[in-house]
Scaffold this motif. Structure first.
Motif, PDB file in Angstrom:
ATOM      1  N   ASN A 102      -5.534  -1.749  -1.301  1.00 26.99           N
ATOM      2  CA  ASN A 102      -4.552  -2.126  -0.292  1.00 26.99           C
ATOM      3  C   ASN A 102      -4.454  -1.092   0.822  1.00 26.99           C
ATOM      4  N   ALA A 144      -2.456   0.064  -4.884  1.00 24.81           N
ATOM      5  CA  ALA A 144      -1.725   0.439  -3.672  1.00 24.81           C
ATOM      6  C   ALA A 144      -2.358   1.613  -2.946  1.00 24.81           C
ATOM      7  N   ALA A 167       0.851  -1.189   0.000  1.00 26.36           N
ATOM      8  CA  ALA A 167       0.000   0.000   0.000  1.00 26.36           C
ATOM      9  C   ALA A 167       0.886   1.237   0.000  1.00 26.36           C
TER      10      ALA A 167
END
Length: 462
Positions: free
Chosen positions: A407, A403, A367
């Motif tokens: 995430n 990301a 992330a």
């Protein structure tokens, strides 16, 4: 129940028919999209979506009976534009962000024509310190002159400087300052943020920070999670007595934070010059007894052992990660701990970059978050973070979108609700300015590509 129908979407980005909690490794490069699409919001949820040739007949008939096909998005400063996002409220005000429900409403449905535009799930920023008092631009000049982050901290700057400012600032003023920052990040497309304490460093001031975060949860349309970070730095008065401060965090702060239900998570700055692995272990163990799952700062300044202790306690995330080697990557593989990279801090401090590309290639999820704070990353612009992920960390646009959305949501415990376009998920999304491709979003790093924001199923007026 109020409905919003978005039609003629050039491309609906990050579509999931079967929602996932996170994307790992090679999965991050596979981004599902739907061209020439529609999306229906009902209440605060995504009800349905599809290609325009599958628009349900009941909706088509309702629109036809009303004698309309669509209406255009309001252009900024047009005579028909609704009023702008107001200034942040004082504590206790209820209508800090304006939405509209009845504008050009037809049979309880609002129609937005998104021709030429993309629809994205809102960014999920899983690491911020955006409750703070004032700024620290003088230290910024010190950094230009060559002082390191640690040197500034040792002479009473850095986190300790923010703690002094916060101590003399009222909760009401902290709410006002933070709301201005939250309104700004909304305009850049963020729909969820984590906010940490950590500029209090006394029982009273840590509780004050967490009460401010609780108030922000009540008055902001953003989805907000709170993290207790009493172990952010050692106060000057505890110099040479760090163990006593750790005892205060464990016995004086954590029980009160838990009893008032002020935090969702617990954090420790486990790194060289801050808190040791052994101290971190003690603090996380104490927090776990009160149901506080860890989200910790790790390996920003050295191979500190922070990643390993985070995994030991099943941390939801370990963040920063500039000093991450093969041993740490192997430790993270197969766990439930999300590696979170904070490119804003590395950029601002001119540090080495976390090996995000290597992590993904090894099969890990990653992330990216803003680390919005006054000392090392004074920006919460997740569009910029998206661009940095591609430009400086060599992520593909598809990986960077994962990301900063799905995430990031996972790193806050929110990916069952947020982070992708999926039926039943919360309707947090944004409509872009006209764009050619979704790759334009990270490519055009200097401009705001967001035109309209929808949070909790309501259109937020920017």
């Amino acid at each position: 129940m109020n409905q919003i129908l978005i039609t003629n979407i050039k491309e609906l980005v990050h579509v999931e028919k079967s929602p996932r909690l996170l994307a790992t490794g090679k999965e991050m490069s596979r981004l599902n999209t739907l061209k020439n699409a529609w999306l229906l919001i009902e209440g605060d949820r995504i009800k349905d979506f599809g290609s325009m040739d599958t628009l349900p007949s009941d909706i088509q008939s309702r629109l036809s009976s009303a004698g309309i096909k669509h209406y255009e998005l309001f252009e900024k400063n047009s005579p028909l534009s609704p009023p702008s996002l107001p200034s942040p409220p004082v504590m206790g005000h209820e209508s800090q962000v304006m939405t509209f429900h009845n504008l050009r409403q037809y049979d309880d449905i609002q129609i937005i024509d998104a021709s030429g535009r993309f629809v994205f799930p809102s960014f999920c920023d899983s690491h911020t310190h955006l409750v703070y008092a004032g700024s620290r631009e003088i230290e910024y000049v010190d950094k230009i002159r060559g002082l390191s982050y640690e040197e500034i901290a040792k002479r009473g700057g850095g986190i300790l400087n923010s703690a002094r400012l916060l101590h003399v600032t009222s909760e009401e003023e902290l709410v006002d300052q933070a709301m201005a920052r939250l309104n700004e990040v909304i305009s850049f497309g963020t729909g969820a943020v984590e906010i940490k304490s950590g500029y209090g460093l006394t029982v009273e001031d840590e509780l004050k920070m967490l009460r401010v975060i609780r108030k922000l949860k009540e008055i902001s349309p953003l989805t907000i999670v709170s993290t207790f970070l009493g172990a952010h730095a050692v106060p000057a008065e505890y110099k040479g007595r760090q163990g006593e401060y750790v005892d205060l965090v464990i016995h004086g702060m954590i029980p009160q934070v838990a009893s008032e239900e002020l935090a969702d998570y617990i954090d420790v700055f486990c790194d060289r010059g801050f808190f040791t692995v052994e101290e971190t272990d003690r603090i996380l163990s104490a927090g776990m007894k009160y149901g506080l799952r860890p989200k910790i700062h790790a390996n920003e300044l050295d191979c500190s052992g922070g990643i390993q202790v985070g995994v030991k306690y099943n941390a939801l995330s370990v963040d920063h990660l500039e000093y991450t080697g093969d041993e740490e990557i192997a430790c993270l593989l197969g766990t439930e701990t999300m590696p979170v990279v904070l490119p804003g801090a590395a950029f601002f401090l001119n540090m080495i970059h976390a090996p995000a590309r290597k992590m993904i290639d090894a099969g890990l999820p990653v992330a990216f978050a803003s680390d919005f704070n006054p000392g090392s990353s004074p920006s919460g612009n997740m569009q910029l973070i998206l661009s940095m992920a591609c430009i400086t960390y060599r992520l593909l646009p598809e990986e960077a979108i994962h990301a900063t959305t799905l995430n990031g949501a996972y790193a806050m415990g929110l990916s069952d609700e947020l982070g992708s376009i999926s039926r039943g998920k919360k309707a947090n999304l944004f409509i872009t300015e006209p764009m050619s491709t979704y790759e334009f979003m990270p490519y055009a790093y200097g401009s705001n590509k967001v035109q309209k924001v929808i949070l909790n199923g309501d259109i937020v007026i920017l």
